[in-house]
Design an enzyme around this catalytic site. Structure first.
Site, short mmCIF file in Angstrom:
data_model
loop_
_atom_site.label_atom_id
_atom_site.label_comp_id
_atom_site.label_asym_id
_atom_site.label_seq_id
_atom_site.Cartn_x
_atom_site.Cartn_y
_atom_site.Cartn_z
N ASN A 32 -65.82 37.66 -43.14
CA ASN A 32 -64.84 36.76 -42.52
C ASN A 32 -63.56 37.53 -42.23
O ASN A 32 -62.48 37.23 -42.78
CB ASN A 32 -64.53 35.59 -43.47
CG ASN A 32 -65.35 34.37 -43.14
OD1 ASN A 32 -65.78 34.18 -42.00
ND2 ASN A 32 -65.60 33.55 -44.13
N GLU A 41 -63.77 23.57 -39.76
CA GLU A 41 -64.46 23.24 -41.02
C GLU A 41 -63.46 22.63 -42.03
O GLU A 41 -63.75 21.61 -42.67
CB GLU A 41 -65.08 24.53 -41.57
CG GLU A 41 -65.66 24.48 -42.96
CD GLU A 41 -66.10 25.89 -43.43
OE1 GLU A 41 -66.89 26.55 -42.72
OE2 GLU A 41 -65.63 26.33 -44.49
N SER A 50 -71.98 32.38 -40.07
CA SER A 50 -71.70 31.12 -40.77
C SER A 50 -72.96 30.47 -41.29
O SER A 50 -74.02 30.57 -40.68
CB SER A 50 -70.98 30.14 -39.85
OG SER A 50 -70.77 28.92 -40.55
N LYS A 69 -65.06 32.71 -35.07
CA LYS A 69 -65.47 32.33 -36.43
C LYS A 69 -64.28 31.75 -37.20
O LYS A 69 -64.43 30.78 -37.97
CB LYS A 69 -66.06 33.53 -37.18
CG LYS A 69 -66.37 33.26 -38.66
CD LYS A 69 -67.39 32.16 -38.83
CE LYS A 69 -67.94 31.89 -40.21
NZ LYS A 69 -67.14 31.80 -41.34
N HIS A 90 -63.85 28.28 -36.06
CA HIS A 90 -64.92 27.50 -36.71
C HIS A 90 -64.47 27.09 -38.11
O HIS A 90 -64.62 25.93 -38.51
CB HIS A 90 -66.20 28.35 -36.78
CG HIS A 90 -67.23 27.84 -37.75
ND1 HIS A 90 -67.11 28.01 -39.11
CD2 HIS A 90 -68.38 27.15 -37.56
CE1 HIS A 90 -68.14 27.43 -39.72
NE2 HIS A 90 -68.92 26.91 -38.79
N ASN A 91 -63.91 28.03 -38.85
CA ASN A 91 -63.49 27.72 -40.22
C ASN A 91 -62.31 26.75 -40.25
O ASN A 91 -62.25 25.88 -41.12
CB ASN A 91 -63.13 29.01 -40.97
CG ASN A 91 -64.37 29.72 -41.48
OD1 ASN A 91 -65.45 29.57 -40.92
ND2 ASN A 91 -64.22 30.51 -42.52
C1 6PG Z 1 -69.20 29.56 -43.29
C2 6PG Z 1 -68.05 29.29 -44.21
C3 6PG Z 1 -67.81 30.47 -45.07
C4 6PG Z 1 -66.97 30.17 -46.29
C5 6PG Z 1 -65.55 29.87 -45.98
C6 6PG Z 1 -64.93 29.04 -47.05
O1 6PG Z 1 -69.01 29.41 -42.11
O2 6PG Z 1 -70.27 29.91 -43.79
O3 6PG Z 1 -66.91 29.01 -43.47
O4 6PG Z 1 -67.32 31.48 -44.25
O5 6PG Z 1 -67.56 29.14 -47.00
O6 6PG Z 1 -64.91 31.09 -45.89
O7 6PG Z 1 -63.58 29.24 -46.99
P1 6PG Z 1 -62.57 28.73 -48.05
O8 6PG Z 1 -62.90 29.41 -49.36
O9 6PG Z 1 -61.26 29.15 -47.50
O10 6PG Z 1 -62.74 27.25 -48.17
#
Ligand code: 6PG
Length: 500
Positions: free
Chosen positions: A106, A211, A132, A204, A207-208
């Site tokens: 990441n 998320e 991801s 990405k 995306h996060n």
């Molecule tokens: C993914 C997730 C992965 C990870 C995050 C969590 O796409 O598979 O996003 O990359 O779970 O980095 O991030 P935090 O620890 O900041 O919640």
């Protein structure tokens, strides 16, 4: 000899690395693996003796590099940041012109831009690829967002397409399901070349950020059912399970239903009731928000999701404040089922706004970095494999297929009409959150974003007056062309304006 060499190599055998290596090997590619701690590598290789492609364990970086077919393709899956640079520094002297380094962590996109440039100067090629889907995704089909030199990506593409999650071409539904050891074949891979240098890692990151928004919205829906309706965790879990069969059908809703119905193995109480309410974060949501501020793109919903985690982290302060600060003590006497339905609608509308903001951010970034992002393709590769995978992404895919230059997702006919139908409920829920004193920052900020975006006139006219008053910052006029600036010689009561 060359035929015994590995197709690809992977450095970093933590959970993600091991799972990705097995996924690659399951698809018939011979893969060399290296880990700083040799015992971890040995154990991993010994435990997986019969993969279709084969795992080649290497004890030294020299052996690892020598075991790879040229141009060498080396995937790095270590903790983002300094650890990635350290691995690259160790690797570079051993590589030869044209070899390809792939960072699957990441990474911050600006780091990826720097690494690509530095490696290029040394005759090497660099791909920064978003990966991801967590452990399960890495093992049985992640969503992949590669960026970098397109000619270098051509060498990686067959492997990346093979290991990616697959969705049905027409419906966008994930294919197969994660059956241990059985790679999913056919369908459209959740993988597409995103763009040059840091584009893959940038996408990405967004995306996060999305998320973070999705997760916080779900938490607000749970909190409202708990706080307003007094529902128990398992009861709320059942509501989420039902929602997962409709337009909210998604990975995060599905796991929420399971988590809420999980009992704590120690006490037998609902699991969530024994979990401390302080959220962690590794930084990708913060990067998304900081970047939105830097580029002047309104992305308040992601930012609120990050701030919510920050507020959750000051647990001791909150506990102390809870004994001093007061709020309303209202009892719900309405129709419970109707309110649950309203929360559903508020969640869906807020989600639409959050994604609209994420896509606006990518639109601006592509101008800033001279990328040409394909938003339809990005929505497509998020339909399966990744953490934000959802039936909803099919609607976004269709929106961009109909109008590739769509200015804002809210303007797409499907999303517009959905919000039109659901917004009364959305407003009801935000109002209820205020009345009952339950924090719902992403629901509220998404609604303000919606109302702000649809407002032909905002109160920034007054703001410009204030700026002109105290700092002679000038203003534009409604009756003059854009770009013509005026100033009033304040603080005189009524003075003629001066054209600048
Ligand atoms: C993914 C997730 C992965 C990870 C995050 C969590 O796409 O598979 O996003 O990359 O779970 O980095 O991030 P935090 O620890 O900041 O919640």
């Amino acid at each position: 000899m060359a035929k015994n060499k590995s197709e690809i190599g992977l450095i970093g055998l933590a959970v993600m690395g091991q799972n990705l290596a097995l996924n690659v090997a399951d698809h018939g590619f011979r893969i060399s693996v290296y880990n700083r701690t040799t015992d971890t590598m040995k154990k991993f290789v010994a435990e997986n003796p019969n993969t279709p492609g084969g795992l080649v364990g290497c004890e030294t970086l020299e052996d690892f590099v020598a075991s790879l077919k040229r141009p060498r393709k080396v995937i790095i899956l270590v903790k983002a940041g300094g650890a990635t640079d350290a691995v690259i520094d160790g690797l570079v002297p051993l590589l030869q012109k044209g070899d390809i380094v792939i960072d699957g962590g990441n990474a911050k996109w600006t780091d990826t831009i720097r690494r690509e440039r530095d490696l290029k100067a040394k005759g090497l090629r660099f791909i920064g690829s978003g990966v991801s889907g967590g452990e399960e995704g890495a093992r049985f089909g992640p969503s992949l967002m590669p960026g970098g030199d397109p000619k270098a990506y051509a060498f990686l593409e067959p492997v990346w397409n093979a290991i990616a999650a697959k969705v049905d071409a027409k419906t966008g539904r994930p294919l197969g399901g994660a059956e241990p050891g059985k790679p999913v074949e056919g369908g459209v891979p959740c993988c597409t070349y995103i763009g040059p240098d840091g584009a893959g890692h940038y996408v990405k990151m967004v995306h996060n950020g999305i998320e973070y928004g999705d997760m916080q919205m779900i938490c607000e829906a749970y909190d409202l059912m708990r706080g307003v309706l007094g529902m128990t965790a398992p009861e709320i879990g059942k509501v989420f399970a039902k929602w997962n069969t409709g337009m909210l059908d998604s990975f995060l809703i599905e796991i929420t239903a399971d988590i809420l119905q999980q009992a704590d193995p120690v006490t037998g109480k609902p699991f969530v009731d024994v979990v401390l309410d302080t959220a962690g974060q590794k930084g990708t949501g913060k990067w998304t928000s900081v970047n939105a501020l830097d580029m002047g793109v309104p992305a308040p919903t992601v930012a609120e999701a990050v701030f919510s985690r920050c507020l959750s982290a000051v647990k001791e302060e909150r506990v102390a404040a809870s004994k001093i600060l007061t709020g309303p003590k209202k009892k719900f006497d309405g129709n419970k089922a109707a309110f649950v339905k309203a929360i559903h609608d508020a969640l869906y509308c807020s989600k639409i706004c959050s994604y609209a903001q994420g896509f606006q951010l990518m639109r601006e970034a592509q101008k800033e970095y001279q990328w040409k992002l394909d938003f339809g393709a990005i929505a497509q590769i998020w339909r399966g494999g990744c953490i934000i995978r959802a039936a909803f992404l099919q609607k976004i895919t269709e929106a961009f297929a109909a109008q590739p230059d769509l200015a804002n997702l809210l303007l797409d006919p499907y999303f517009n009409s959905t919000i039109k139908k659901a917004q009364a409920n959305w407003r009801k829920v935000v109002a209820a959150a205020v009345e009952y004193g339950i924090p719902a920052p992403t629901f509220g900020s998404a609604l303000s974003y919606y109302d702000g975006y649809r407002a032909a006139r905002l109160p920034a006219n007054l703001l410009q007056g204030q700026r002109d008053f105290f700092g002679a910052h000038t203003y534009e006029r409604v009756d003059q062309p854009r770009g013509k600036f005026f100033h009033i010689d304040w603080p005189e009561k009524v003075r003629p304006q001066i054209e600048i």
